[in-house]
Design a protein around this motif. Sequence first.
Motif, PDB file in Angstrom:
ATOM      1  N   GLN A  24       0.972  -1.115  -0.200  1.00 55.67           N
ATOM      2  CA  GLN A  24       0.007  -0.113   0.035  1.00 55.67           C
ATOM      3  C   GLN A  24       0.911   1.281   0.047  1.00 55.67           C
ATOM      4  OE1 GLN A  24      -2.362  -0.443   3.717  1.00 55.67           O
ATOM      5  NE2 GLN A  24      -3.563  -2.236   2.858  1.00 55.67           N
ATOM      6  N   ASP A  25       0.335   2.449  -0.381  1.00 61.54           N
ATOM      7  CA  ASP A  25       1.057   3.582  -0.241  1.00 61.54           C
ATOM      8  C   ASP A  25       1.157   4.143   1.114  1.00 61.54           C
ATOM      9  OD1 ASP A  25       1.242   3.947  -2.948  1.00 61.54           O
ATOM     10  OD2 ASP A  25      -0.846   4.847  -3.471  1.00 61.54           O
ATOM     11  N   THR A  47       5.761  12.907  -2.884  1.00 65.26           N
ATOM     12  CA  THR A  47       6.548  11.786  -2.582  1.00 65.26           C
ATOM     13  C   THR A  47       7.229  11.288  -4.053  1.00 65.26           C
ATOM     14  OG1 THR A  47       4.742  10.889  -1.496  1.00 65.26           O
ATOM     15  CG2 THR A  47       6.224   9.435  -1.937  1.00 65.26           C
ATOM     16  N   GLN A  48       6.881  11.440  -5.038  1.00 65.82           N
ATOM     17  CA  GLN A  48       7.850  11.176  -6.332  1.00 65.82           C
ATOM     18  C   GLN A  48       9.089  12.136  -6.184  1.00 65.82           C
ATOM     19  OE1 GLN A  48       7.191   8.621  -8.146  1.00 65.82           O
ATOM     20  NE2 GLN A  48       8.882   8.990  -9.357  1.00 65.82           N
TER      21      GLN A  48
END
Length: 83
Positions: A24-25, A47-48
Amino acid sequence: MATKRLIIIGIAATALLGSCGSKQDLKPVAGQPAPVVPVGATRAPTTQELTTPDAQARPARSDELLKRSEQRETDDFDLPPPG
């Protein structure tokens, strides 16, 4: 016989440990403040953006091969050792 049993137990333990990961994220913990915005930034990084290494962290590799022999240029600072 005992070695086969140990090998089977080892394989089973490895399979169990390998399958216990979460897919999961990541989400912030409830009740905790959000991460602070870096100084000089107008918004918090995604986050990326945080997980993508920049050019300094992963420099490009140069695999240029020497295709022909060339004479070295003279180097005025290539002096023999004193003495």
